[in-house]
Scaffold this active site. Sequence first.
Site, mmCIF file in Angstrom:
data_model
loop_
_atom_site.group_PDB
_atom_site.id
_atom_site.type_symbol
_atom_site.label_atom_id
_atom_site.label_comp_id
_atom_site.label_asym_id
_atom_site.label_seq_id
_atom_site.Cartn_x
_atom_site.Cartn_y
_atom_site.Cartn_z
ATOM 1 N N HIS A 1 -4.377 1.514 7.834
ATOM 2 C CA HIS A 1 -3.003 2.033 7.909
ATOM 3 C C HIS A 1 -2.829 3.201 6.925
ATOM 4 O O HIS A 1 -2.226 4.226 7.269
ATOM 5 C CB HIS A 1 -2.043 0.867 7.589
ATOM 6 C CG HIS A 1 -0.597 1.214 7.474
ATOM 7 N ND1 HIS A 1 0.359 0.739 8.362
ATOM 8 C CD2 HIS A 1 0.096 1.945 6.561
ATOM 9 C CE1 HIS A 1 1.546 1.190 8.004
ATOM 10 N NE2 HIS A 1 1.423 1.921 6.906
ATOM 11 N N GLU A 2 -3.387 3.059 5.727
ATOM 12 C CA GLU A 2 -3.222 4.111 4.700
ATOM 13 C C GLU A 2 -4.049 5.355 5.035
ATOM 14 O O GLU A 2 -3.586 6.485 4.834
ATOM 15 C CB GLU A 2 -3.616 3.593 3.315
ATOM 16 C CG GLU A 2 -2.873 2.347 2.829
ATOM 17 C CD GLU A 2 -1.367 2.426 2.930
ATOM 18 O OE1 GLU A 2 -0.809 3.535 2.987
ATOM 19 O OE2 GLU A 2 -0.732 1.355 2.982
ATOM 20 N N CYS B 1 5.949 -0.395 7.604
ATOM 21 C CA CYS B 1 5.611 0.813 6.831
ATOM 22 C C CYS B 1 6.821 1.227 6.009
ATOM 23 O O CYS B 1 7.940 1.247 6.521
ATOM 24 C CB CYS B 1 5.213 1.941 7.787
ATOM 25 S SG CYS B 1 4.740 3.461 6.931
ATOM 26 N N LEU B 2 6.563 1.575 4.765
ATOM 27 C CA LEU B 2 7.651 2.029 3.895
ATOM 28 C C LEU B 2 8.284 3.316 4.425
ATOM 29 O O LEU B 2 9.428 3.619 4.099
ATOM 30 C CB LEU B 2 7.121 2.254 2.469
ATOM 31 C CG LEU B 2 6.610 0.989 1.764
ATOM 32 C CD1 LEU B 2 5.932 1.358 0.451
ATOM 33 C CD2 LEU B 2 7.750 -0.003 1.533
ATOM 34 N N HIS C 1 -2.239 7.462 7.372
ATOM 35 C CA HIS C 1 -1.237 8.320 6.717
ATOM 36 C C HIS C 1 -1.863 9.629 6.250
ATOM 37 O O HIS C 1 -1.277 10.704 6.418
ATOM 38 C CB HIS C 1 -0.631 7.620 5.500
ATOM 39 C CG HIS C 1 0.510 6.686 5.801
ATOM 40 N ND1 HIS C 1 1.665 7.084 6.441
ATOM 41 C CD2 HIS C 1 0.674 5.364 5.523
ATOM 42 C CE1 HIS C 1 2.496 6.046 6.541
ATOM 43 N NE2 HIS C 1 1.923 4.977 5.999
ATOM 44 N N GLN D 1 2.928 9.934 1.820
ATOM 45 C CA GLN D 1 4.278 9.353 1.874
ATOM 46 C C GLN D 1 5.176 9.827 0.742
ATOM 47 O O GLN D 1 6.397 9.742 0.844
ATOM 48 C CB GLN D 1 4.186 7.814 1.829
ATOM 49 C CG GLN D 1 3.551 7.223 3.077
ATOM 50 C CD GLN D 1 3.394 5.729 2.949
ATOM 51 O OE1 GLN D 1 2.440 5.253 2.344
ATOM 52 N NE2 GLN D 1 4.329 4.968 3.506
ATOM 53 N N GLY E 1 0.836 -1.197 0.000
ATOM 54 C CA GLY E 1 0.000 0.000 0.000
ATOM 55 C C GLY E 1 0.869 1.243 0.000
ATOM 56 O O GLY E 1 2.064 1.176 0.340
HETATM 57 O O1 GNR Z 1 3.922 -2.754 2.672
HETATM 58 C C1 GNR Z 1 3.272 -2.590 3.704
HETATM 59 N N1 GNR Z 1 2.939 -3.672 4.459
HETATM 60 C C2 GNR Z 1 2.074 -3.619 5.532
HETATM 61 C C3 GNR Z 1 2.023 -4.725 6.379
HETATM 62 C C4 GNR Z 1 1.157 -4.741 7.456
HETATM 63 C C5 GNR Z 1 0.339 -3.666 7.683
HETATM 64 C C6 GNR Z 1 0.382 -2.558 6.865
HETATM 65 C C7 GNR Z 1 1.251 -2.532 5.790
HETATM 66 S S1 GNR Z 1 1.275 -1.165 4.733
HETATM 67 C C8 GNR Z 1 2.913 -1.229 4.140
HETATM 68 C C9 GNR Z 1 3.141 -0.182 3.058
HETATM 69 C C10 GNR Z 1 2.986 1.191 3.659
HETATM 70 O O2 GNR Z 1 3.780 1.706 4.389
HETATM 71 N N2 GNR Z 1 1.877 1.819 3.387
HETATM 72 O O3 GNR Z 1 1.648 3.023 3.933
HETATM 73 NI NI NI Z 2 2.781 3.055 5.770
#
Ligand code: GNR
Ligand code: NI
Length: 168
Positions: free
Chosen positions: A134-135, A92-93, A138, A51, A46
């Site tokens: 999660h997104e 998270c990236l 952000h 980001q 995601g």
């Molecule tokens: O790649 C991602 N893996 C992930 C694993 C578990 C819960 C959430 C994520 S999102 C993350 C990519 C990311 O940072 N998206 O904002």
């Molecule tokens: Ni993230």
Amino acid sequence: MAILNILEFPDPRLRKVAKPVTVFDDRLKMLSEDMIETMYEAPGIGLAATQINVHKRIVVIDVSEDHSEPMVFINPQITVLSDQQREWEEGCLSVPGFHEIVVRPRDVQVSAQDVDGNNFELEPDELLAVCIQHEIDHLNGKLFVDYISSIKRQRIRKKLEKAHKQSK
Ligand code: GNR
Ligand code: NI
């Protein structure tokens, strides 16, 4: 298409609250394509526009194993459907190299628009339900590290700050 630079914690720009998308044009389509390419290249499941330092309410997700199901969510909104919670180990990236257990609502409904501005709804489960929450965090300037202890968060911040200094 282009690979975009991903901001990393504790960059203050990750704390900005994204604004709703009001114009559904070719630029939005190109930006979504670049976000999908950037997500695949990272690699991640995601990516939120925040980001890549674009403060608009755009999210891309692909939880398939073979990059076959890219999804774009414009102006996504979440409704919690039950009191059930579930734990998931999140990464998270923007917080590279760290993973922590986060507790979130298990049952949610998402309403959003596609790149053409058409409304759609979906009831995600499992990883997709975790990822969309999660997104959307952000887009609201929130990171998964905000859910863990401040001791752990500080340790992650110090390690990433050190890594950022060394790569300068
Ligand atoms: O790649 C991602 N893996 C992930 C694993 C578990 C819960 C959430 C994520 S999102 C993350 C990519 C990311 O940072 N998206 O904002
Ligand atoms: Ni993230």
